[in-house]
Design a protein around this motif. Sequence first.
Motif: not given
Length: 346
Positions: A85-91, A138-152
């Motif tokens: 989960x790469x989106x943790x910082x944005x969350x 969707x591969x997690x690294x791709x999905x959460x890289x996307x949501x990282x920017x969406x949430x930010x």
Amino acid sequence: MSTTSTKLEKPRAPVRASSSRFVNLVSRMRELGLLAVLLLIVIVVSVQVPRFLGLDNLEQILLSIAILAIVAVGETIVVLTRNVDLSVGSIVGLTAYIAANTLKNSPSTNIVLIALLGCIVGLALGAVNGLIVGWGRVPAIVATLGTLYVFRGLDFMMAGGNEVTAYQVPDSYLALATTKILGVPALIIFAVVVALIFTFLLRYSRSGRQLYAIGSNPEAASLVGIRSNWLIFGTFVLSGLLCGLAGVLWGARFATVDARAASGLELQVVAAVVVGGVNIFGGSGTILGVILGAIILGTIDNSLTLLKLSQFWLQAIDGAAILAAVTLDAFITRWIRRRLLARRQR
């Protein structure tokens, strides 16, 4: 036929038990290795800076990694299933701003309700990740890289260039980070409680054991009836929930919150997880190891400050630690497989 089948199956249990003990022994060796590394850092730095071992400084180290540790626990259960989960910082950043801004506009709001609000927001964002990865495949690294920017991006939209300062929130909120219980800062207690709860769940609950099974062998887990999609979805939901809690605590600790809050936290979290011995390929790792990994990173950060070295080295060290840990994990995984195969053949 049944007698012969029974005789053939009897030796399997000892082999499986022996294999399990062998894997557990390797995990303990990793944790002992982390303790040895931590001890080495402490000795080297304390020789050059004697005040490093002061109680105040040790408390600062634990405070600095308390929020990181909470998020890393959530990341751990995701990584155990061969995801990330790469989106943790944005969350964390988004929930921190929502919590602080809500108190800015309604100072009389109960702090418990604010904590619940942060957890709910984090849970919802984690559910988005879980749906995309668990059900969308969707591969997690791709999905959460996307949501990282969406949430930010959502964070920037809500903040609009504004920030919430310590003077605009009630003291009861800031007290979450400053209160001490029996002389121990509340932030550290929060982190310890979270770590203990998830240590128990991973070790003794059925779902916890199934997470290890999914990470070890997804195909075999599916064949024995483990509902991988639901469990993977659940790991992202729990990760989001813990990020929501961490976001509320982030706002209380750092007081000033804007759209850039917790930027880059994901690198530190992933570093703590892999340095802590959680296999990036899934299936192995412990919460204790992750906490030790977070403490090591926090100790290095603190050491750089005391030694008056550039903090730019911290990112380089985090990156090097990730590379070293992943390489070591790959080596250990291959070594364990060879040993277990040799044991079965004997």
